[in-house]
Write a protein that holds these residues in place. Sequence first.
Motif, PDB file in Angstrom:
ATOM      1  N   ALA A  37      56.243  -5.077  22.962  1.00 58.00           N
ATOM      2  CA  ALA A  37      55.326  -4.647  24.011  1.00 58.00           C
ATOM      3  C   ALA A  37      54.062  -4.025  23.437  1.00 58.00           C
ATOM      4  CB  ALA A  37      56.016  -3.634  24.924  1.00 58.00           C
ATOM      5  N   MET A  38      53.008  -4.063  24.219  1.00 59.25           N
ATOM      6  CA  MET A  38      51.818  -3.269  23.945  1.00 59.25           C
ATOM      7  C   MET A  38      52.063  -1.835  24.428  1.00 59.25           C
ATOM      8  SD  MET A  38      48.743  -5.981  24.840  1.00 59.25           S
ATOM      9  CE  MET A  38      49.432  -6.590  26.387  1.00 59.25           C
ATOM     10  N   VAL A  39      51.086  -0.951  24.208  1.00 57.73           N
ATOM     11  CA  VAL A  39      51.233   0.455  24.603  1.00 57.73           C
ATOM     12  C   VAL A  39      51.436   0.551  26.116  1.00 57.73           C
ATOM     13  CG1 VAL A  39      50.067   2.692  24.671  1.00 57.73           C
ATOM     14  CG2 VAL A  39      49.907   1.258  22.627  1.00 57.73           C
ATOM     15  N   GLU A  40      52.355   1.425  26.512  1.00 59.88           N
ATOM     16  CA  GLU A  40      52.792   1.445  27.907  1.00 59.88           C
ATOM     17  C   GLU A  40      51.746   1.987  28.867  1.00 59.88           C
ATOM     18  OE1 GLU A  40      53.493   5.523  26.429  1.00 59.88           O
ATOM     19  OE2 GLU A  40      53.595   3.515  25.605  1.00 59.88           O
ATOM     20  N   TYR A  41      50.867   2.871  28.424  1.00 60.32           N
ATOM     21  CA  TYR A  41      49.945   3.519  29.358  1.00 60.32           C
ATOM     22  C   TYR A  41      48.536   2.935  29.322  1.00 60.32           C
ATOM     23  CZ  TYR A  41      48.729   5.982  25.045  1.00 60.32           C
ATOM     24  OH  TYR A  41      48.369   6.270  23.760  1.00 60.32           O
ATOM     25  N   LYS A  42      48.313   1.881  28.549  1.00 55.62           N
ATOM     26  CA  LYS A  42      46.982   1.301  28.440  1.00 55.62           C
ATOM     27  C   LYS A  42      46.946  -0.073  29.099  1.00 55.62           C
ATOM     28  CE  LYS A  42      45.670   3.432  24.002  1.00 55.62           C
ATOM     29  NZ  LYS A  42      45.293   3.154  22.591  1.00 55.62           N
ATOM     30  N   ALA A  43      45.923  -0.311  29.917  1.00 54.17           N
ATOM     31  CA  ALA A  43      45.694  -1.665  30.415  1.00 54.17           C
ATOM     32  C   ALA A  43      44.991  -2.442  29.314  1.00 54.17           C
ATOM     33  CB  ALA A  43      44.830  -1.630  31.672  1.00 54.17           C
ATOM     34  N   PRO A  44      45.570  -3.542  28.860  1.00 49.25           N
ATOM     35  CA  PRO A  44      44.955  -4.276  27.752  1.00 49.25           C
ATOM     36  C   PRO A  44      43.604  -4.873  28.140  1.00 49.25           C
ATOM     37  CG  PRO A  44      46.757  -5.539  28.712  1.00 49.25           C
ATOM     38  CD  PRO A  44      46.806  -4.180  29.338  1.00 49.25           C
ATOM     39  N   THR A  45      42.707  -4.939  27.174  1.00 47.70           N
ATOM     40  CA  THR A  45      41.446  -5.647  27.369  1.00 47.70           C
ATOM     41  C   THR A  45      41.725  -7.143  27.378  1.00 47.70           C
ATOM     42  OG1 THR A  45      41.009  -5.825  25.004  1.00 47.70           O
ATOM     43  CG2 THR A  45      40.242  -3.821  26.109  1.00 47.70           C
ATOM     44  N   ASP A  46      40.724  -7.930  27.719  1.00 42.05           N
ATOM     45  CA  ASP A  46      40.894  -9.387  27.714  1.00 42.05           C
ATOM     46  C   ASP A  46      41.305  -9.880  26.332  1.00 42.05           C
ATOM     47  OD1 ASP A  46      40.184  -9.410  30.363  1.00 42.05           O
ATOM     48  OD2 ASP A  46      38.144 -10.160  30.033  1.00 42.05           O
ATOM     49  N   ASP A  47      40.688  -9.334  25.291  1.00 44.23           N
ATOM     50  CA  ASP A  47      41.026  -9.751  23.926  1.00 44.23           C
ATOM     51  C   ASP A  47      42.446  -9.337  23.558  1.00 44.23           C
ATOM     52  OD1 ASP A  47      38.539 -10.873  23.591  1.00 44.23           O
ATOM     53  OD2 ASP A  47      37.707  -9.221  22.419  1.00 44.23           O
ATOM     54  N   GLN A  48      42.849  -8.148  23.966  1.00 44.72           N
ATOM     55  CA  GLN A  48      44.202  -7.690  23.661  1.00 44.72           C
ATOM     56  C   GLN A  48      45.254  -8.506  24.414  1.00 44.72           C
ATOM     57  OE1 GLN A  48      43.676  -3.574  24.692  1.00 44.72           O
ATOM     58  NE2 GLN A  48      42.969  -2.997  22.639  1.00 44.72           N
ATOM     59  N   GLN A  49      44.954  -8.866  25.663  1.00 40.82           N
ATOM     60  CA  GLN A  49      45.870  -9.709  26.423  1.00 40.82           C
ATOM     61  C   GLN A  49      45.993 -11.089  25.781  1.00 40.82           C
ATOM     62  OE1 GLN A  49      47.882  -8.954  28.867  1.00 40.82           O
ATOM     63  NE2 GLN A  49      48.604 -11.037  29.279  1.00 40.82           N
ATOM     64  N   ALA A  50      44.875 -11.633  25.340  1.00 37.55           N
ATOM     65  CA  ALA A  50      44.889 -12.946  24.686  1.00 37.55           C
ATOM     66  C   ALA A  50      45.711 -12.897  23.402  1.00 37.55           C
ATOM     67  CB  ALA A  50      43.467 -13.413  24.392  1.00 37.55           C
ATOM     68  N   GLU A  51      45.601 -11.797  22.647  1.00 34.48           N
ATOM     69  CA  GLU A  51      46.378 -11.662  21.417  1.00 34.48           C
ATOM     70  C   GLU A  51      47.864 -11.518  21.720  1.00 34.48           C
ATOM     71  OE1 GLU A  51      47.429 -11.398  17.435  1.00 34.48           O
ATOM     72  OE2 GLU A  51      45.647 -12.199  18.438  1.00 34.48           O
ATOM     73  N   PHE A  52      48.202 -10.765  22.768  1.00 38.23           N
ATOM     74  CA  PHE A  52      49.601 -10.656  23.197  1.00 38.23           C
ATOM     75  C   PHE A  52      50.171 -12.033  23.516  1.00 38.23           C
ATOM     76  CE2 PHE A  52      52.670 -10.412  26.686  1.00 38.23           C
ATOM     77  CZ  PHE A  52      53.608  -9.520  26.184  1.00 38.23           C
ATOM     78  N   GLU A  53      49.413 -12.834  24.245  1.00 33.63           N
ATOM     79  CA  GLU A  53      49.884 -14.160  24.633  1.00 33.63           C
ATOM     80  C   GLU A  53      50.015 -15.077  23.423  1.00 33.63           C
ATOM     81  OE1 GLU A  53      47.474 -15.641  27.864  1.00 33.63           O
ATOM     82  OE2 GLU A  53      47.718 -13.790  29.026  1.00 33.63           O
ATOM     83  N   ARG A  54      49.092 -14.955  22.471  1.00 31.08           N
ATOM     84  CA  ARG A  54      49.184 -15.768  21.253  1.00 31.08           C
ATOM     85  C   ARG A  54      50.432 -15.400  20.451  1.00 31.08           C
ATOM     86  NH1 ARG A  54      48.393 -15.792  15.922  1.00 31.08           N
ATOM     87  NH2 ARG A  54      48.056 -13.532  15.884  1.00 31.08           N
TER      88      ARG A  54
END
Length: 607
Positions: free
Chosen positions: A390-407
């Motif tokens: 998971a990413m950090v629980e209290y932060k809404a990911p940026t577009d770039d962070q979401q894209a990296e999560f999906e990758r």
Amino acid sequence: MKISIVLATALFYASVAEAFKTKTPPLSTKWTKEAAEADVPWPSYPRPQLQRQDWVNLNGVWEFQNSTKGALTDMPFGKTLSDEIKVPYCMESGLSGVMKHYDYSVYKKSFTVPSDWKDQSVLVNFQAVDNEATVFVNGKKVGYNKGGYNRFQVDITDALKNGKNELMVHVFDPTDSNGNNPPLGKQRSQPSHIFYTPCSGIWQSVFLEPVPKQYISRLDVLTDMHGNMNVTAISNKATAAQVVMVEVLDKHNKTLISKAGHANKSFMIKVPGVKTWSPDQPNLYNYKVTMGKDVVNSYTGFRTISRGVVDGVERPLLNGEFIFQFGTLDQGFWPDGIHSPPTEEAMIYDIQFLKKLGFNMLRKHIKVEPDLFYAAADRLGIMLWQDMPAMVEYKAPTDDQQAEFERELATMIDNHKSFTSIVTWIIYNEGWGQLPSGPETYLTPRVKSQDPSRLVNSVTGWNDHGAGDFHDNHHYSIPQCGSPFYSIASTPYDKKRIGVQGEFGGIGQNTSAAHLWPVAEAVNSINQTYEITENNDAYNYRTLQVLEQLREQVERYSCSGAVYTQTTDVEGEVNGLLTYDRKVIRTDVPKWQKMIKDIYKAAKSRA
């Protein structure tokens, strides 16, 4: 005074041997000493599903030092680094010999290519480096990888020279500091209670291997209970016409069937008379793949994972049969190695302990393990729910962070979808890093398309938007599993999906200081545990009560699987079946074994 050459040599090697020492971790396991004394820790071939005969293990002592971002343009090539570290233990661990965190660091290892590898390409394989790794050989940049949980390989042939070569890795891992939000699971730069010491740098095995000019870089194998074996031999060096031969072997290493296909194209093999894989009978088959001059060995098991209606209830099916999936939340942290288990034996001990109690599943909780862990699960027979870190629980990911999560989600699945024991992919845990828009609604069909052979638990706990195969509730301490009652943090049981309890239990026992993680932040947060018992008798009384409620819900309602929190203590959490050092077993083993059998019996009565 003259010293003989033999004595001088002995003194030299003695001084080298004494130059490196591991540090004493805050808490040790019974494998700490063995790992500390090993010249080459983790000696087994690290990639069990794509094995080659020739290889060189680079685990052991490397040169190491703190670094900066600017060092990428001014690397210390040809210089002795200021410190040493033992690979494959992350720098924050005692076994690494560093026991500190650095956002930037440099690793260095000298090696010589064996003379009989002449006229072949040479790959350096990193099983995991957290989080960004830039790789140099003899001063030449040869590769880069981002993602702390995925393996990668680099072709270093063109950078090699005769004799001694210099491998250098520049690492960047800020964990969650300064606005960074990578997939990181439970790691935190400021650990407390359910968040733990970070793991940075090289934390899984590194090795060299020779390959021909055209070689297999990955094998994707999906199977079913009928003996169908869908094979894809992936190679970015091969032409479309390159023939691939697969030979499936029986337990006596005799050929059952062989069939030819082509590189980078899936083809089907029908293996006659297969014995299926299950937790009770974890049957596996070896096979050999040949592509030109490249020969690799692997294995697989034959099973079908699906879902279906059984007596009016949506159920998970293994080989067409409803089997209640019962396991633990398995964090995979160690007091001496943090993310890195001290030894392969230690890692396998946890699985064997769970099997002994009677569990048939574990949920690998927002962490990815070494490949040898999944091979052990295949071999020992335990089903796995594999979380995406998971990413950090209290932060809404940026577009770039979401894209990296999906990758990285896609990479995790590609790297692990051939392991037989994995039965379910989990995308999000309790809304951590999950955007309010519900990205699992488009990620679920994407995962299904990437791997149609498994079920998908889109959201385990909270923020459920109706996606995936499961309706997964979390509730402490007692379960609420496929039941007509639920907490306000969850949602009513969705009868169109499989009802499971993704987390429950969590009952703790504050043991003696000898078995606790002796760090103030951890000790001070112990009282945040869901429920604390004063002694072992009280612990077993309360936990068995909770398991009895699960048994009743399995018998009465639509509960198809459950995850008890948790396998071991971790730092400030003291709710493990085992203490963090694995030295104390809290469970009354015979009583737990009987209760787990009764839970399976209740499920069978509904099947």
